[in-house]
Design a protein around this motif. Structure first.
Motif, short mmCIF file in Angstrom:
data_model
loop_
_atom_site.label_atom_id
_atom_site.label_comp_id
_atom_site.label_asym_id
_atom_site.label_seq_id
_atom_site.Cartn_x
_atom_site.Cartn_y
_atom_site.Cartn_z
N LYS A 21 0.84 -1.18 -0.05
CA LYS A 21 0.10 0.03 0.01
C LYS A 21 0.83 1.34 0.04
O LYS A 21 0.46 2.14 0.78
N MET A 22 2.00 1.25 -0.67
CA MET A 22 2.90 2.20 -0.87
C MET A 22 2.13 3.75 -1.36
O MET A 22 2.98 4.83 -1.22
N ASN A 23 0.96 3.67 -2.15
CA ASN A 23 0.73 4.71 -2.56
C ASN A 23 -0.91 5.31 -1.97
O ASN A 23 -1.65 5.91 -2.76
N GLU A 24 -1.16 4.89 -0.82
CA GLU A 24 -2.09 5.27 -0.12
C GLU A 24 -2.20 6.80 -0.08
O GLU A 24 -0.72 7.46 -0.15
N ILE A 25 -3.24 7.66 -0.20
CA ILE A 25 -2.93 9.29 -0.36
C ILE A 25 -2.07 9.68 0.64
O ILE A 25 -1.41 10.85 0.30
N GLU A 26 -2.21 9.62 1.89
CA GLU A 26 -1.34 10.03 3.11
C GLU A 26 0.11 9.88 2.71
O GLU A 26 1.09 10.78 3.04
N TYR A 27 0.49 8.73 2.29
CA TYR A 27 1.87 8.46 2.06
C TYR A 27 2.30 9.40 0.63
O TYR A 27 3.51 9.80 0.68
N VAL A 28 1.70 9.34 -0.17
CA VAL A 28 2.09 9.89 -1.46
C VAL A 28 1.99 11.54 -1.06
O VAL A 28 3.16 12.17 -1.54
N GLU A 29 1.19 12.07 -0.23
CA GLU A 29 1.32 13.58 0.33
C GLU A 29 2.46 13.86 1.11
O GLU A 29 3.37 14.73 0.94
N ILE A 30 2.85 12.84 1.77
CA ILE A 30 4.15 12.92 2.80
C ILE A 30 5.33 13.01 1.51
O ILE A 30 6.54 13.73 2.00
N ARG A 31 5.28 11.88 0.86
CA ARG A 31 6.49 11.83 -0.11
C ARG A 31 6.72 13.11 -0.91
O ARG A 31 7.83 13.68 -0.93
N HIS A 32 5.57 13.66 -1.25
CA HIS A 32 5.42 14.97 -2.01
C HIS A 32 6.05 16.13 -1.21
O HIS A 32 7.14 16.64 -1.76
N ILE A 33 5.92 16.16 -0.11
CA ILE A 33 6.30 17.30 0.83
C ILE A 33 7.82 17.13 0.97
O ILE A 33 8.42 17.99 1.05
N LEU A 34 7.93 15.76 1.32
CA LEU A 34 9.64 15.68 1.32
C LEU A 34 10.59 15.93 0.10
O LEU A 34 11.68 16.41 0.24
N ILE A 35 9.97 15.44 -1.01
CA ILE A 35 10.62 15.81 -2.32
C ILE A 35 10.84 17.31 -2.48
O ILE A 35 11.72 17.65 -3.03
N GLU A 36 9.75 17.90 -2.27
CA GLU A 36 9.59 19.36 -2.72
C GLU A 36 10.38 20.15 -1.78
O GLU A 36 10.84 21.00 -2.10
N SER A 37 10.70 19.52 -0.53
CA SER A 37 11.65 20.33 0.42
C SER A 37 13.03 19.90 0.20
O SER A 37 13.93 20.12 1.03
N ASN A 38 13.09 18.99 -0.65
CA ASN A 38 14.44 18.48 -0.96
C ASN A 38 15.12 17.47 0.26
O ASN A 38 16.25 17.53 0.58
N LEU A 39 14.09 16.82 0.81
CA LEU A 39 14.72 15.96 1.86
C LEU A 39 14.46 14.68 1.71
O LEU A 39 14.49 13.73 2.56
N TRP A 40 14.21 14.25 0.48
CA TRP A 40 14.02 12.88 0.21
C TRP A 40 15.22 12.06 -0.17
O TRP A 40 15.56 10.91 0.23
N GLU A 41 16.06 12.80 -0.90
CA GLU A 41 17.40 11.87 -1.25
C GLU A 41 18.53 12.15 -0.06
O GLU A 41 18.16 13.09 0.76
#
Length: 225
Positions: free
Chosen positions: A205-225
């Motif tokens: 369930k990697m793409n449940e809405i809440e997980y995608v939102e968290i991933r989006h915030i981290l990527i946009e904030s350059n905190l994912w890599e």
């Protein structure tokens, strides 16, 4: 004898009595997880469900269906508790030293969805890639560092049917396979590139809405890599 579940009073039934006898044997959490409704109850539930769809249930049959469904909810709660107890027992088998090594090897990220541990509310866990239930060991070659979401969704499953090929395939194995060979991220959504990747994304369930939102915030904030 009656018990109340979700506001519904359940009278003592054959299935309920069978389960009480089962519990009286001082069964383990693993035994509770393996417990299934008797075949005759499964068949009766199917009949009542079909009659309910056709709107032909009698009042007594409607009460019987409510009883069975309430008992099923009770069993789900009990199995959830048993699963947590079993996971805690298994986790206690892994020493702090090994846990630290697994965590460091994973660069403090979930080895399935890649969530950085620092941004997780729940502590990360050690996952048995091949579950103990299916003969897996505590060797480091069978362990992965995972977020609670991925670990709980995976459970003791080993794989699933790929929606594109229809084949039964195993989950992605972080000890034997490279993440980027099986997954890619597109608009904060994890895409499975292979059958193994696709079934892992689906069942965990990697793409449940809440997980995608968290991933989006981290990527946009350059905190994912």
């Amino acid at each position: 004898m009656k018990i109340e579940v979700d506001g519904i009073m359940i009278k003592t039934s054959t299935a309920y009595n069978q389960f009480l006898e089962y519990l009286a044997q001082k069964v383990s959490p693993a035994d509770i997880l393996a417990f299934q409704a008797p075949k005759e109850q499964q068949e009766r539930l199917h009949i009542l469900t079909e009659k309910n769809k056709a709107d032909t249930l009698t009042p007594d049959e409607n009460a019987e269906l409510d009883e069975i469904l309430a008992f099923n909810r009770l069993m789900t709660l009990l199995k959830t508790r048993a699963y947590v107890a079993l996971k805690q027992k298994i986790m206690s088998r892994i020493s702090n030293k090994v846990r630290s090594e697994i965590r460091k090897r994973a660069n403090e990220r979930c080895e399935y969805c890649q969530l950085p541990e620092i941004f997780s509310f729940q502590p990360f866990q050690v996952d048995h890639i091949l579950s103990i239930k299916h003969g897996g060991s505590d060797k480091k070659s069978n362990l992965a560092w995972t977020c609670a979401n991925c670990n709980n969704a995976k459970g003791s499953d080993l794989g699933s049917y790929d929606t594109e090929t229809g084949d039964l395939v195993p989950f992605y194995n972080p000890r034997a396979q490279e993440w980027h060979s099986h997954f890619e991220i597109d608009a904060s959504t994890i895409i499975g590139k292979t059958p193994e990747g696709r079934v892992t994304v689906l069942i965990l369930k990697m793409n449940e809405i809440e997980y995608v939102e968290i991933r989006h915030i981290l990527i946009e904030s350059n905190l994912w890599e």
